[in-house]
Design an enzyme around this catalytic site. Structure first.
Site, PDB file in Angstrom:
ATOM      1  N   ARG A 164       0.813  -1.218   0.000  1.00 29.13           N
ATOM      2  CA  ARG A 164       0.000   0.000   0.000  1.00 29.13           C
ATOM      3  C   ARG A 164       0.852   1.276   0.000  1.00 29.13           C
ATOM      4  NH1 ARG A 164      -4.194  -0.718   4.721  1.00 29.13           N
ATOM      5  NH2 ARG A 164      -2.377  -1.747   5.634  1.00 29.13           N
ATOM      6  N   ASN A 171      -6.517  -2.784   1.637  1.00 26.36           N
ATOM      7  CA  ASN A 171      -6.378  -4.239   1.742  1.00 26.36           C
ATOM      8  C   ASN A 171      -7.739  -4.867   1.963  1.00 26.36           C
ATOM      9  OD1 ASN A 171      -3.642  -4.633   1.478  1.00 26.36           O
ATOM     10  ND2 ASN A 171      -3.215  -4.614   3.677  1.00 26.36           N
TER      11      ASN A 171
END
Length: 785
Positions: A21, A39
């Site tokens: 990320r 996520n």
């Protein structure tokens, strides 16, 4: 703003817990994009918005600039309506969903950046033994469930201090969302205790400590340098450690652990130190220093500093490098106490032989108090037991050859051909693993061990439940070995009744070949050489040296060749005492008593040896076997190399060790005419070895001629059957393929005869691969209905 485009990406693979990320965040900022990244259990969801050219560059960066630990399995994208007025790119909190296509990251060795922090006296993490970032540290062993977030790990009980939280929440920091992130202020602690002060009830440093933090590690290093034995809590369980250059210490460890003969792993601080103990090639060094940090088998130096008791039966020593911060700090202090020799520690599994590795502090204090002189403990819980992985590097192909696949590699999947249902392969009895399939992936567990006691069976059940949970799968069928009495068979039958799913049965050696075909993603008919110890055969006899026909598309298989059967007088006793196999085979060949030389085992086992002919004559507890492994045992015992075995494969290891490699000729090993299935006349091979021994030919020459003769015989048998059946692909599997000579020279002999050998590179050829073969076959059985 009509030139804006918004695009959604779904990334599946190893993309959680690896800094994915923040990586997406950085490349979004680099390309002046807005949007979100999050996520989920189905992968990483990305929505980005910006001009067309920037969007295209973002798509390229998403492929070309991946974080070190990321692995993308699939990537989908679609255009979405533009969000007017969106001004920033943000990271959204994780969310769950039905299904799960995320690959769980394996544990990763400490990275160079974290090492630099640890050995900088001005850094707050100076010598802190739990330093990590998104590029390194524990993953699988501390994870309860997915998505991989801190509250689902064993770090949940350590609230972040303001400094660590600032790192954790900063997308541009390499510790952004590093779930095990910690420092001396807020993280786990380490302490040292001794068996007399420690307690099975000890949970923290305030109980029964002798000293704590860096002083505890320093005192452990000092004790090790003085020949003491330490139980050290590691990443996937406890190690038992001692000075690998101290013969007395190593012998004491073997005595207390009741582990005789079997080689012990050694940890050294770096590759340079490893080269002071062994011949380490560049390929071996690369594996040793890889992020997985396996134990790598290397040929020991003849005049090396290692204690002889480290590996008495072989020329090869298993060497690994430090892979946790605690290991690095320990070696930092070991240098302080070293007296000039290479700092080297035996690092063997923290257990008694045949038991699972110890996991928690209380368990270790209870189970290891009779072995360890001191305990180096910490309060970060290990959730999943995981032993060290063991491999060697093939000298010609430079491929990995696994002996044990565990830490650093589990739960990395084996990729299969095509999508399919979830099934569970329950594995064998020895060197057990289990395997779930999910889509086009097979997840083989870490090495579980020999399923011969309830402790190991309990570990097995833990892993079966844990893998199903983190993979979020429900098997539609369970596959077991043909043997009715294995604990894995009991588990399969119980699960079948509990879940109402079918249980399928696959013979041990067919599973071996299905495994190597699955690893190589080979589809269609193939020949398979399953050269193994023992496995329950379809005809009720004990198989182990088989030439098989396997078609993993039509799902047909047949035993088309074998080694000549030989007796096992006393059944299991013959496996523990291979001189029985030797005498039984001689009896079958008409040699009833010693002639020109006294048999090497006669004096030690005279009473049992004198009684053996009666057992053979009456066929009392004397099953027949075609086992290739037992043939190695028979030759080793005949030469006096090994009359009794303390661990599986010991006789074969010792026989291989004594070979004279200047010898190029081998014994004859013909194919018997008109036999169905085809039979390789290993009796003739054995008799030539015996006649040479009677004539006092050196054992080293006999050992070499035996290896060469067997390899040529097996290759000739396979080539002959290949010519008849028109199949030139040959899968090689079974524990005998761990023999270095066989693994190098048999594939070469097959290629010289125009055949294409397939070998294991992702799993061991031993029984650790069985569960994959079961699962790959069972999955196709379900697809066929």
């Amino acid at each position: 703003m009509t030139d804006l485009i918004r695009r959604k990406y779904v990334i599946q693979g190893q993309v959680q817990g690896v800094g994915f990320r923040p990586f997406v965040y950085r490349i979004a900022l680099d390309n002046a994009m807005t949007g979100t990244v999050s996520n989920t259990s189905d992968g990483v969801f990305i929505e980005v918005q910006g001009p067309s050219a920037a969007l295209e560059q973002f798509g390229c960066d998403l492929t070309d600039k991946l974080p070190p630990l990321a692995q993308v399995v699939s990537r989908t994208e679609e255009d979405l309506p533009v969000h007017e007025g969106e001004e920033a790119f943000i990271i959204v909190a994780s969310s769950g969903s039905s299904g799960n296509t995320v690959l769980i990251s394996a544990d990763v060795a400490t990275c160079d950046d974290c090492l630099a922090d640890m050995f900088d006296p001005a850094n707050p993490r100076y010598l802190y033994p739990f330093t990590n970032c998104t590029n390194c540290g524990p993953r699988y062993t501390i994870t309860r469930s997915v998505p991989y977030d801190r509250d689902k790990t064993s770090m949940a009980c350590f609230p972040l201090c303001p400094s660590c939280r600032a790192e954790y929440e900063n997308p541009l920091d390499r510790r952004f969302h590093a779930q095990p992130n910690a420092c001396p202020v807020c993280g786990p602690h380490v302490w040292m205790t001794t068996p007399d002060k420690g307690s099975a009830d000890a949970d923290g440093p305030e109980q029964a400590e002798v000293c704590r933090e860096t002083e505890a590690i320093r005192q452990t290093a000092k004790a090790l340098s003085k020949g003491r034995i330490a139980a050290i809590k590691g990443l996937g369980g406890f190690h038992l450690a001692c000075d690998a250059t101290n013969e007395e210490a190593v012998t004491a460890l073997r005595t207390r652990k009741n582990r005789w003969g079997k080689p012990l792993a050694v940890m050294v601080p770096d590759v340079a130190a490893a080269r002071l103990l062994a011949h380490v090639s560049e390929a071996e060094a690369a594996q040793m220093a890889s992020r997985e940090r396996p134990i790598v088998l290397c040929r020991a130096l003849d005049a090396g500093a290692l204690a002889p008791a480290v590996m008495p039966d072989t020329h090869y020593v298993g060497i690994m490098l430090p892979y946790t911060p605690l290991h690095h700090v320990l070696f930092h202090f070991l240098r302080e106490f070293s007296t000039g020799q290479v700092p080297a520690l035996v690092m063997t599994s923290g257990n008694m032989s045949s038991e699972p590795i110890a996991l928690g502090n209380r368990e270790a204090l209870r189970r290891l108090h009779g072995i360890a002189d001191l305990f180096l403990l910490h309060n970060r819980d290990i959730l999943i037991r995981t032993d060290d992985s063991v491999l060697r590097v093939h000298p010609e192909t430079q491929e990995r050859q696994f002996f044990r696949r565990a830490r650093g590699f589990t739960p990395r999947p084996v990729f299969l051909e095509g999508d399919g249902p979830c099934v569970l392969g329950t594995g064998p009895e020895l060197k057990n693993t289990l395997c779930y399939t999910r889509g086009a992936q097979a997840f083989v567990s870490q090495h579980i061990g020999d399923m011969q006691n309830l402790e190991t069976y309990g570990f097995y059940q833990e892993i079966a439940a844990h893998l199903a949970d983190i993979l979020q799968v429900e098997p539609q069928a369970v596959i077991r070995d043909l043997h009715p009495d294995y604990l894995s068979t009991r588990y399969a039958e119980g699960l079948s009744k509990k879940r109402g799913i079918p249980v399928l049965t696959l013979q041990h050696h067919y599973a071996h070949i299905h495994s190597v075909l699955a690893e190589n993603r080979y589809e269609g008919p193939a020949l398979g050489l399953a050269l193994d110890g023992t496995g329950y055969g379809e005809d009720g006899t004990i198989w182990g040296g088989e030439l098989l026909y396997v078609d993993n598309v039509e799902l047909e298989h047949e035993r088309i060749g074998q080694l000549a059967p030989m007796p096992l007088p006393g059944g299991e006793a013959a496996i523990r005492e291979p001189w029985r196999i030797t005498q039984g085979l001689l009896w079958e060949l008409g040699v009833f008593e010693p002639d020109t030389r006294m048999w090497t085992w006669w004096e030690e086992f005279s009473k049992a040896a004198a009684f053996l002919p009666q057992i053979l004559e009456r066929r009392i507890n004397t099953p027949a076997t075609s086992s290739c492994g037992r043939l190695f045992d028979a030759v080793a015992a005949m030469l006096g190399v090994c009359h009794t075995v303390r661990y599986e494969g010991q006789a074969a290891i010792m026989l291989e060790k004594i070979q004279d490699f200047s010898i190029t000729d081998g014994y004859e090993c013909p194919v018997l005419p008109d036999a169905q299935p085809a039979v390789l006349d290993t009796h003739t091979l054995f008799m030539q070895a015996y006649m040479d021994w009677c004539m006092e030919v050196p054992e080293s020459v006999i050992a070499r001629r035996f290896h060469v003769g067997l390899i040529n015989g097996v290759a000739e048998l396979t080539a002959a059957v290949s010519g008849i059946m028109g199949i030139d692909v040959v899968g090689l599997s079974g524990g005998v393929m761990q023999n270095r000579t066989m693994s190098i020279e048999l594939p070469k002999a097959l290629r010289e005869r125009g055949l294409t050998p397939l070998v294991h590179t992702q799993l061991p050829p031993n029984d650790g691969c069985i569960s994959l073969g079961q699962a790959a076959w069972g999955r196709k059985m379900l697809l066929r209905g």
